[in-house]
Write an enzyme that holds these catalytic residues in place. Structure first.
Site, PDB file in Angstrom:
ATOM      1  N   SER A   7      91.540  76.283  73.713  1.00 35.26           N
ATOM      2  CA  SER A   7      90.715  75.562  74.816  1.00 35.26           C
ATOM      3  C   SER A   7      92.008  75.663  75.289  1.00 35.26           C
ATOM      4  O   SER A   7      92.809  74.497  75.049  1.00 35.26           O
ATOM      5  CB  SER A   7      89.482  74.546  74.578  1.00 35.26           C
ATOM      6  N   HIS A  32      88.846  80.133  75.282  1.00 37.50           N
ATOM      7  CA  HIS A  32      88.027  79.757  75.750  1.00 37.50           C
ATOM      8  C   HIS A  32      88.104  78.694  77.431  1.00 37.50           C
ATOM      9  O   HIS A  32      88.945  78.065  77.026  1.00 37.50           O
ATOM     10  CB  HIS A  32      87.401  78.379  73.947  1.00 37.50           C
ATOM     11  N   ASP A  34      86.971  75.758  79.770  1.00 36.88           N
ATOM     12  CA  ASP A  34      85.908  74.406  79.754  1.00 36.88           C
ATOM     13  C   ASP A  34      85.576  74.374  81.577  1.00 36.88           C
ATOM     14  O   ASP A  34      87.074  74.040  82.187  1.00 36.88           O
ATOM     15  CB  ASP A  34      86.487  72.959  79.139  1.00 36.88           C
ATOM     16  N   MET A  36      84.080  72.371  84.683  1.00 33.47           N
ATOM     17  CA  MET A  36      83.245  71.391  84.138  1.00 33.47           C
ATOM     18  C   MET A  36      83.427  70.229  86.077  1.00 33.47           C
ATOM     19  O   MET A  36      84.377  70.956  87.004  1.00 33.47           O
ATOM     20  CB  MET A  36      83.869  70.068  84.009  1.00 33.47           C
ATOM     21  N   HIS A  65      82.911  78.577  78.944  1.00 33.90           N
ATOM     22  CA  HIS A  65      81.915  77.125  78.855  1.00 33.90           C
ATOM     23  C   HIS A  65      81.650  75.861  80.030  1.00 33.90           C
ATOM     24  O   HIS A  65      82.103  75.627  80.216  1.00 33.90           O
ATOM     25  CB  HIS A  65      82.125  75.917  77.468  1.00 33.90           C
ATOM     26  N   MET A  67      80.020  73.059  81.815  1.00 29.86           N
ATOM     27  CA  MET A  67      79.564  71.881  81.770  1.00 29.86           C
ATOM     28  C   MET A  67      79.276  71.673  83.207  1.00 29.86           C
ATOM     29  O   MET A  67      79.849  70.919  83.514  1.00 29.86           O
ATOM     30  CB  MET A  67      80.910  71.000  81.245  1.00 29.86           C
ATOM     31  N   MET A 136      78.094  70.760  70.552  1.00 33.55           N
ATOM     32  CA  MET A 136      79.539  70.332  71.030  1.00 33.55           C
ATOM     33  C   MET A 136      79.967  68.994  69.959  1.00 33.55           C
ATOM     34  O   MET A 136      78.758  68.183  69.154  1.00 33.55           O
ATOM     35  CB  MET A 136      79.256  69.547  71.937  1.00 33.55           C
ATOM     36  N   PHE A 142      85.597  65.806  77.665  1.00 35.37           N
ATOM     37  CA  PHE A 142      87.189  65.282  77.456  1.00 35.37           C
ATOM     38  C   PHE A 142      87.742  66.308  76.451  1.00 35.37           C
ATOM     39  O   PHE A 142      87.058  66.421  75.298  1.00 35.37           O
ATOM     40  CB  PHE A 142      87.405  63.706  77.611  1.00 35.37           C
ATOM     41  N   ASP A 172      82.856  72.883  69.373  1.00 39.12           N
ATOM     42  CA  ASP A 172      83.609  72.910  69.941  1.00 39.12           C
ATOM     43  C   ASP A 172      84.126  70.771  70.250  1.00 39.12           C
ATOM     44  O   ASP A 172      83.070  70.339  70.256  1.00 39.12           O
ATOM     45  CB  ASP A 172      83.345  73.312  71.215  1.00 39.12           C
TER      46      ASP A 172
HETATM   47  C1  DX5 Z   1      85.241  68.901  75.775  1.00 40.04           C
HETATM   48  C2  DX5 Z   1      85.906  70.896  76.165  1.00 40.04           C
HETATM   49  C3  DX5 Z   1      86.666  70.911  74.873  1.00 40.04           C
HETATM   50  C4  DX5 Z   1      87.318  70.240  74.722  1.00 40.04           C
HETATM   51  C5  DX5 Z   1      88.081  70.782  73.320  1.00 40.04           C
HETATM   52  O1  DX5 Z   1      84.201  68.908  76.679  1.00 40.04           O
HETATM   53  O2  DX5 Z   1      84.273  71.816  75.703  1.00 40.04           O
HETATM   54  O3  DX5 Z   1      86.544  72.487  74.977  1.00 40.04           O
HETATM   55  O4  DX5 Z   1      89.043  71.177  75.400  1.00 40.04           O
HETATM   56  O5  DX5 Z   1      89.240  69.685  72.855  1.00 40.04           O
HETATM   57  P1  DX5 Z   1      89.905  69.003  71.567  1.00 40.04           P
HETATM   58  O6  DX5 Z   1      89.970  70.325  71.013  1.00 40.04           O
HETATM   59  O7  DX5 Z   1      91.087  68.532  72.266  1.00 40.04           O
HETATM   60  O8  DX5 Z   1      88.748  68.123  70.935  1.00 40.04           O
HETATM   61 ZN    ZN Z   2      84.592  74.243  75.566  1.00 41.72          ZN
END
Ligand code: DX5
Ligand code: ZN
Length: 211
Positions: A7, A32, A34, A36, A65, A67, A136, A142, A172
């Site tokens: 990620s 990956h 993220d 947001m 992904h 969010m 998840m 975060f 994840d």
């Molecule tokens: C959280 C994200 C994850 C996150 C994982 O909302 O979807 O992809 O970056 O990070 P780690 O591996 O640090 O938990």
């Molecule tokens: Zn993610």
């Protein structure tokens, strides 16, 4: 074979091109991303224009992904940016089926993600529209949070629900070599990891440890 999807939430946002190239060189299977919006989750990251720029310098599949609220509005932008897999949140889509259909119409693989409190059975009527399910294992928003062991049962249930399908199960949140093992034993096919890949800057070593 289990796939590793680092990620880039844990990457240096000021040097994303170099980071993505370094991950490719270090043996990652996909990237990956993220996305947001500060609404669906209490954090704000980047969108399609950033993905478009970094996508051009890397051959790996881009696993995006979302969010975000009303993800259906941005499906065309993420397709144009070069996303290969587009995952929306179940909780952000009151009418999920047309959203998944639209993702496929735009030439991408369709994924859905479940927050920790969302039961796996909610996906029963959507399995044929899905290429990937993202479980998840932390509350989304975060990086660097603690893995929730309570989600292992959900992974196993989804594996059983999808045993006759070619659908992939991705996990994840809080994935490290120890929790990765638990997830794979429960049925995970793809491991997303931010902190565990980026720590100490030793990407290749860290990816190898996860494998
Ligand atoms: C959280 C994200 C994850 C996150 C994982 O909302 O979807 O992809 O970056 O990070 P780690 O591996 O640090 O938990
Ligand atoms: Zn993610």
């Amino acid at each position: 074979m289990v796939l590793i999807a680092p990620s880039i939430l844990s990457a240096d946002f000021g040097a994303l091109r170099a980071e993505v190239q370094a991950l490719e060189k270090a043996g990652a299977d996909m990237i990956h991303c993220d996305v947001m919006d500060g609404q669906f989750v209490p954090n704000l990251t980047f969108g399609a224009p950033v993905i478009k720029k970094i996508r051009a310098c890397c051959k790996l599949p881009f696993d995006v992904h979302l969010m975000i609220e009303t993800p259906e509005k941005l499906i065309p932008s993420f397709a144009a940016a070069g996303a290969d897999i587009l995952t929306v949140h179940y909780e952000a889509c009151p009418n999920l089926k047309p959203v998944l259909e639209k993702i496929r119409e735009f030439g991408m693989k369709a994924g859905v993600s479940l927050k920790p409190e969302t039961p796996p059975e909610f996906l029963n009527s959507f399995l044929n529209e899905l290429d990937q399910i993202l479980v998840m294992t932390v509350e989304p928003g975060f990086g660097g949070q603690m893995f929730m062991e309570s989600e292992l049962e959900k992974i196993a249930t989804l594996k059983e629900m999808t045993k006759d399908l070619s659908l992939k199960i991705e996990v994840d949140g809080g994935i490290n070599p120890q929790t990765a093992k638990m997830c794979v034993e429960a049925g995970a096919d793809i491991l997303v990891a931010g902190t565990a890949v980026f720590q100490d800057g030793k990407y290749a070593e860290n990816i190898k440890a996860l494998r």
